[in-house]
Design a protein around this motif. Structure first.
Motif, PDB file in Angstrom:
ATOM      1  N   GLU A  90       0.662  -1.204  -0.047  1.00  0.00           N
ATOM      2  CA  GLU A  90      -0.104   0.050  -0.043  1.00  0.00           C
ATOM      3  C   GLU A  90       0.705   1.411  -0.082  1.00  0.00           C
ATOM      4  O   GLU A  90       0.619   2.254  -0.774  1.00  0.00           O
ATOM      5  N   MET A  91       1.737   1.635   0.956  1.00  0.00           N
ATOM      6  CA  MET A  91       2.769   2.400   1.014  1.00  0.00           C
ATOM      7  C   MET A  91       3.320   2.723  -0.516  1.00  0.00           C
ATOM      8  O   MET A  91       3.490   3.748  -0.712  1.00  0.00           O
ATOM      9  N   THR A  92       4.033   1.618  -0.747  1.00  0.00           N
ATOM     10  CA  THR A  92       4.686   1.807  -2.056  1.00  0.00           C
ATOM     11  C   THR A  92       3.961   2.103  -3.308  1.00  0.00           C
ATOM     12  O   THR A  92       4.363   2.988  -4.011  1.00  0.00           O
ATOM     13  N   ILE A  93       2.941   1.735  -3.446  1.00  0.00           N
ATOM     14  CA  ILE A  93       2.071   2.089  -4.463  1.00  0.00           C
ATOM     15  C   ILE A  93       1.497   3.597  -4.151  1.00  0.00           C
ATOM     16  O   ILE A  93       1.364   4.283  -5.205  1.00  0.00           O
ATOM     17  N   GLN A  98       1.841   8.882  -6.772  1.00  0.00           N
ATOM     18  CA  GLN A  98       1.937  10.411  -6.515  1.00  0.00           C
ATOM     19  C   GLN A  98       2.858  10.791  -7.390  1.00  0.00           C
ATOM     20  O   GLN A  98       2.976  11.873  -7.929  1.00  0.00           O
ATOM     21  N   LEU A  99       4.291  10.150  -7.422  1.00  0.00           N
ATOM     22  CA  LEU A  99       5.379  10.598  -7.901  1.00  0.00           C
ATOM     23  C   LEU A  99       5.295  10.670  -9.497  1.00  0.00           C
ATOM     24  O   LEU A  99       5.757  11.523 -10.254  1.00  0.00           O
ATOM     25  N   ILE A 100       4.572   9.646 -10.060  1.00  0.00           N
ATOM     26  CA  ILE A 100       4.535   9.352 -11.335  1.00  0.00           C
ATOM     27  C   ILE A 100       3.811  10.651 -12.013  1.00  0.00           C
ATOM     28  O   ILE A 100       3.680  11.273 -13.181  1.00  0.00           O
ATOM     29  N   ARG A 101       2.629  11.003 -11.267  1.00  0.00           N
ATOM     30  CA  ARG A 101       1.912  12.037 -11.566  1.00  0.00           C
ATOM     31  C   ARG A 101       2.546  13.401 -11.675  1.00  0.00           C
ATOM     32  O   ARG A 101       2.450  14.151 -12.520  1.00  0.00           O
TER      33      ARG A 101
END
Length: 223
Positions: A90-93, A98-101
């Motif tokens: 959950e934390m990883t995804i 957020q980062l890829i956005r």
């Protein structure tokens, strides 16, 4: 190149940080941490967050980066199944989404483990969750996403494991290090840090890298 680093206090995070600081192509390293560290360098910055997976309050500060080195790991023996799923999947995804956005051209380097189950159907809970995490990361539209599955990592250059038992074991095995370094299943912390950085800069055609492939890549880099 500018990189975001998760897991800077762990053995793999220390290794990636060392190589990043030494590499002239790396302009900035931003570590996301729960507690302040003692790391100091002109290229190094860190942001302290109570919830390191929630970047909503620092979006502007995590925009404009080229790679995320996500090197957080937890043993399934140390936490409940629910906590393992939360930390590993959950934390990883949540972070990756957020980062890829915010960084459409970003690469993702993720440390998983030998035996991760890409089918998500095996008997071992931890392997299913690692495989599920890998698959979810590979589905996100990163410029490149690489899943690293090391087995034995030998610490070098002051890199230390946070796990007391592991530190004791490394000290016991230290006289055997010259022999261990020759094994295909063993990689040094220096080599792993170099591989992580190489993938962040250059990438590769293979998305999931097993222990032997990591060692081969490390040796080719050092040549």
């Amino acid at each position: 190149m500018k990189v975001i680093l998760y897991g800077v206090t762990g053995m793999m995070g220390q290794s990636a940080l060392r190589e990043s600081l030494r590499d002239p192509e790396v302009e900035q390293i931003l570590a996301i941490v729960r507690k302040p560290t003692t790391n100091q360098h002109v290229k190094y910055q860190e942001i302290v967050l109570p919830d390191i997976s929630d970047l909503s309050s620092i979006q502007e500060k995590v925009t404009g980066y080229d790679a995320c080195l996500y090197l957080i790991g937890v043993s399934s023996a140390d936490v409940s199944e629910a906590d393992y799923i939360h930390i590993t999947y959950e934390m990883t995804i949540k972070v990756a989404s957020q980062l890829i956005r915010l960084n459409p051209d970003m690469k993702m380097i993720y440390i998983t483990g030998m035996g991760a189950d890409s089918t998500e159907q095996g008997k071992k809970m931890w392997a299913r969750i690692e495989g599920k995490t890998e698959n979810a990361l590979l589905r996100l539209p990163f410029k490149g996403a690489y899943m690293l599955r090391p087995l034995v990592i030998l610490p070098m250059h002051g890199v230390r494991s946070k796990v007391t038992l592991h530190r004791i074991l490394y000290n016991i095995l230290k006289p055997l290090n010259p022999l261990l370094k020759r094994m295909k299943s063993v990689i040094t912390s220096e080599q792993l840090g170099q591989v992580i950085l190489h993938l962040a800069k250059t990438g590769t055609t293979k998305e999931v890298l097993e222990k032997e492939q990591l060692k081969e890549m490390a040796l080719s880099i050092q040549r």
